[in-house]
Design an enzyme around this catalytic site. Structure first.
Site, PDB file in Angstrom:
ATOM      1  N   ILE A 195       9.793  27.137  37.978  1.00  0.00           N
ATOM      2  CA  ILE A 195      11.077  27.450  37.327  1.00  0.00           C
ATOM      3  C   ILE A 195      12.123  27.910  38.367  1.00  0.00           C
ATOM      4  CG2 ILE A 195      12.195  28.746  35.473  1.00  0.00           C
ATOM      5  CD1 ILE A 195       9.954  26.649  34.648  1.00  0.00           C
ATOM      6  N   THR A 196      13.203  27.132  38.451  1.00  0.00           N
ATOM      7  CA  THR A 196      14.279  27.373  39.419  1.00  0.00           C
ATOM      8  C   THR A 196      15.099  28.600  39.026  1.00  0.00           C
ATOM      9  OG1 THR A 196      14.400  24.992  39.785  1.00  0.00           O
ATOM     10  CG2 THR A 196      16.279  26.289  40.545  1.00  0.00           C
ATOM     11  N   GLU A 215      13.698  17.341  36.480  1.00  0.00           N
ATOM     12  CA  GLU A 215      14.471  16.994  35.273  1.00  0.00           C
ATOM     13  C   GLU A 215      14.144  15.581  34.782  1.00  0.00           C
ATOM     14  OE1 GLU A 215      18.329  18.595  34.595  1.00  0.00           O
ATOM     15  OE2 GLU A 215      18.075  20.121  36.136  1.00  0.00           O
TER      16      GLU A 215
HETATM   17  C1  LIG Z   1      11.289  22.351  42.922  1.00  0.00           C
HETATM   18  C2  LIG Z   1      11.129  22.166  41.442  1.00  0.00           C
HETATM   19  C3  LIG Z   1      11.999  22.803  40.571  1.00  0.00           C
HETATM   20  C4  LIG Z   1      11.824  22.670  39.187  1.00  0.00           C
HETATM   21  N1  LIG Z   1      12.630  23.394  38.331  1.00  0.00           N
HETATM   22  C5  LIG Z   1      12.314  23.420  37.003  1.00  0.00           C
HETATM   23  C6  LIG Z   1      13.016  24.297  36.100  1.00  0.00           C
HETATM   24  O1  LIG Z   1      13.943  25.021  36.491  1.00  0.00           O
HETATM   25  N2  LIG Z   1      12.635  24.328  34.794  1.00  0.00           N
HETATM   26  C7  LIG Z   1      11.617  23.552  34.321  1.00  0.00           C
HETATM   27  O2  LIG Z   1      11.298  23.655  33.125  1.00  0.00           O
HETATM   28  N3  LIG Z   1      10.950  22.696  35.145  1.00  0.00           N
HETATM   29  C8  LIG Z   1      11.266  22.619  36.464  1.00  0.00           C
HETATM   30  N4  LIG Z   1      10.580  21.778  37.309  1.00  0.00           N
HETATM   31  C9  LIG Z   1       9.521  20.938  36.763  1.00  0.00           C
HETATM   32  C10 LIG Z   1       9.850  19.444  36.760  1.00  0.00           C
HETATM   33  O3  LIG Z   1      10.822  19.151  35.794  1.00  0.00           O
HETATM   34  C11 LIG Z   1       8.521  18.694  36.540  1.00  0.00           C
HETATM   35  O4  LIG Z   1       7.772  18.832  37.738  1.00  0.00           O
HETATM   36  C12 LIG Z   1       8.712  17.250  36.194  1.00  0.00           C
HETATM   37  O5  LIG Z   1       9.303  17.101  34.923  1.00  0.00           O
HETATM   38  C13 LIG Z   1       7.372  16.484  36.200  1.00  0.00           C
HETATM   39  O6  LIG Z   1       6.408  17.154  35.480  1.00  0.00           O
HETATM   40  P1  LIG Z   1       4.966  17.416  36.154  1.00  0.00           P
HETATM   41  O7  LIG Z   1       5.194  17.994  37.495  1.00  0.00           O
HETATM   42  O8  LIG Z   1       4.153  18.199  35.196  1.00  0.00           O
HETATM   43  O9  LIG Z   1       4.352  15.970  36.340  1.00  0.00           O
HETATM   44  P2  LIG Z   1       3.443  15.197  35.275  1.00  0.00           P
HETATM   45  O10 LIG Z   1       4.111  15.231  33.952  1.00  0.00           O
HETATM   46  O11 LIG Z   1       2.067  15.708  35.382  1.00  0.00           O
HETATM   47  O12 LIG Z   1       3.495  13.707  35.840  1.00  0.00           O
HETATM   48  C14 LIG Z   1       2.661  13.289  36.915  1.00  0.00           C
HETATM   49  C15 LIG Z   1       2.971  11.815  37.207  1.00  0.00           C
HETATM   50  O13 LIG Z   1       2.619  11.009  36.050  1.00  0.00           O
HETATM   51  C16 LIG Z   1       3.743  10.232  35.654  1.00  0.00           C
HETATM   52  N5  LIG Z   1       3.702  10.021  34.202  1.00  0.00           N
HETATM   53  C17 LIG Z   1       3.590  10.968  33.232  1.00  0.00           C
HETATM   54  N6  LIG Z   1       3.583  10.377  32.017  1.00  0.00           N
HETATM   55  C18 LIG Z   1       3.713   9.033  32.232  1.00  0.00           C
HETATM   56  C19 LIG Z   1       3.779   7.876  31.365  1.00  0.00           C
HETATM   57  N7  LIG Z   1       3.729   7.992  30.050  1.00  0.00           N
HETATM   58  N8  LIG Z   1       3.914   6.666  31.946  1.00  0.00           N
HETATM   59  C20 LIG Z   1       3.972   6.536  33.276  1.00  0.00           C
HETATM   60  N9  LIG Z   1       3.917   7.583  34.153  1.00  0.00           N
HETATM   61  C21 LIG Z   1       3.782   8.813  33.623  1.00  0.00           C
HETATM   62  C22 LIG Z   1       4.967  11.052  36.102  1.00  0.00           C
HETATM   63  O14 LIG Z   1       6.114  10.228  36.182  1.00  0.00           O
HETATM   64  C23 LIG Z   1       4.460  11.554  37.449  1.00  0.00           C
HETATM   65  O15 LIG Z   1       4.618  10.551  38.412  1.00  0.00           O
HETATM   66  C24 LIG Z   1      10.786  21.858  38.683  1.00  0.00           C
HETATM   67  C25 LIG Z   1       9.933  21.176  39.569  1.00  0.00           C
HETATM   68  C26 LIG Z   1      10.080  21.350  40.937  1.00  0.00           C
HETATM   69  C27 LIG Z   1       9.094  20.663  41.849  1.00  0.00           C
END
Ligand SMILES: Cc1cc2nc3c(=O)[nH]c(=O)nc-3n(C[C@H](O)[C@H](O)[C@H](O)COP(=O)(O)OP(=O)(O)OC[C@H]3O[C@@H](n4cnc5c(N)ncnc54)[C@H](O)[C@@H]3O)c2cc1C
Length: 385
Positions: A157-158, A366
């Site tokens: 969370i940023t 996002e």
């Molecule tokens: C530096 C940083 C700042 C962030 N800030 C915030 C914030 O302020 N608030 C917040 O809520 N979140 C925040 N995030 C979280 C960010 O939004 C998530 O990391 C992002 O949405 C991906 O979710 P995940 O990491 O759980 O990946 P996952 O959902 O586990 O996905 C893993 C991989 O699988 C792929 N995938 C998943 N489902 C499918 C599908 N159906 N078909 C094909 N491919 C798929 C994804 O594209 C990805 O390549 C932040 C992340 C980072 C790294």
């Protein structure tokens, strides 16, 4: 660059000068030390950047979301950590309170958030998943008398753990719908609330001056009045928030892509090989031409999405297109700019190495690039096949 109306161009120039004169001289050192840029953020607050799209009656500048995007782009030309700090604070922290909050919530939070005195954050992602938010969500909020009791955790969370973080909007399961699906609501949790723990900051590949934390909630109690908008509307709220946020991330990505063009144009005049400045060689010229094409088309895509949004027209597909195109542009340009700089591109002393490290997250945060494609396909009616 598309021609901007005078007030937008004035803002763009002001932020461009700020990024060049205030951010650029100090950000490299802060980045290496992984320090949050408090002094820069304070000055951005004084300039009114945190209040750009918020009406004056709530302490903002009375501008619009496109103005915010222009500021994000100009900051990211020089540094993405500073830009994402502004993006998350406004687009994810303050805007949901402005859009969905009660009169009391707006009065309590918006003046402080709009001035930059306090930063807002948005806690959606959990350790169990960010793309499939409802599927991965485990955090619960149970109403006990006139208080919500929150238990669970959030990941990545940023802006959630700085000295000036004021409030985090926390998405939580508040019940079960008749159709068996999770009822999700957003609850405002002020920093320092007992039972709300902020972990130490992550060690990251990039965005080193941006604050990113894991959060945990253990019997964390906040007043029932901290529910943001209506109970059960949390899912709809974050879908709208993320649609807007994608335009903002697209603007940030365009800034990074433009920064790669700016730095490369400077360098190819200075650096010589085989008797000429390296810009003499067509292989280098074509790289820069391709970088310019990507930046220009990505900028048009986010301007178009913002235009639709401000006109009150549907913009979901265009926001996803803008985010996808511009994050690709940022990644490709960062790779090419680093190549143009040769060995110096791998040294922290030049900004392109920082751009390279900062670009990857733009294809993830996002909504990943895969999620953008899912949204675009759904808008084309393909998901029901
Ligand atoms: C530096 C940083 C700042 C962030 N800030 C915030 C914030 O302020 N608030 C917040 O809520 N979140 C925040 N995030 C979280 C960010 O939004 C998530 O990391 C992002 O949405 C991906 O979710 P995940 O990491 O759980 O990946 P996952 O959902 O586990 O996905 C893993 C991989 O699988 C792929 N995938 C998943 N489902 C499918 C599908 N159906 N078909 C094909 N491919 C798929 C994804 O594209 C990805 O390549 C932040 C992340 C980072 C790294």
């Amino acid at each position: 660059m598309p021609k901007l109306a005078e007030e937008y161009e004035d803002l763009r120039k002001t932020v461009e000068a700020f990024a060049r004169d205030v951010v650029a001289p100090v950000i490299g050192d802060l980045y290496e030390r992984e320090e949050f840029p408090y002094d820069i953020v304070r000055q951005m607050g004084a300039m009114g950047l945190f209040g750009l799209p918020i009406p004056e009656e709530h302490g903002g500048m009375g501008g619009d979301y496109f103005a915010l995007c222009l500021a994000l782009e100009e900051l990211a030309r020089v540094d993405s950590s500073v830009s994402i700090t502004l993006e998350a604070a406004v687009s994810l922290g303050a805007m949901p309170i402005y859009r969905f909050g009660t009169a009391e919530q707006r009065a309590e939070w918006l003046p402080r958030l709009a001035s930059g005195e306090a930063l807002g954050a948005f806690g959606l992602t959990e350790p169990g998943g960010g793309s499939d938010v409802p599927g991965g969500m485990r955090t619960t909020a149970v109403l006990d008398g006139d208080e919500w009791v929150i238990n669970g955790s959030k990941a990545f969370i940023t802006n959630s753990g700085t000295d000036i973080t004021g409030v985090v909007g926390v998405a939580a399961i508040t019940g079960e719908r008749e159709n068996g699906k999770k009822e999700i609501s957003t609850i405002l949790v002020p920093s320092g609330t007992p039972g709300f723990t902020v972990s130490k900051k992550y060690s990251k590949v990039g965005w080193n001056c941006s604050d990113t934390r894991e959060l945990s909630f253990t019997d964390c109690r906040v007043p029932a009045a901290n529910l943001l908008g209506e109970r059960g509307r949390g899912y709809a709220q974050f879908l709208q928030t993320l649609d807007e946020g994608r335009i903002a991330i697209a603007a940030l990505s365009v800034g990074l892509a433009q920064g790669c063009v700016d730095e490369s144009l400077r360098y190819v005049h200075e650096r010589r090989a085989f008797g000429h400045p390296i810009g003499h060689y067509q292989a280098i010229q074509f790289k820069i031409a391709d970088m310019e094409v990507r930046t220009h088309t990505a900028r048009l895509a986010y301007h178009h999405a913002a235009e639709l949004m401000l006109a009150g027209e549907p913009f979901k597909k265009e926001a996803a297109i803008a985010k996808l195109v511009s994050s690709n542009a940022a990644m490709d340009n960062a790779r090419d700019a680093t190549q143009i700089f040769g060995g110096y591109g791998f040294m922290n002393e030049y900004p392109v190495g920082r751009f390279y490290r900062d670009a990857k997250i733009l294809e993830i945060g996002e909504g990943t690039s895969e999620v953008q494609r899912m949204l675009i396909a759904r808008e084309l009616g393909l998901s029901s096949l």
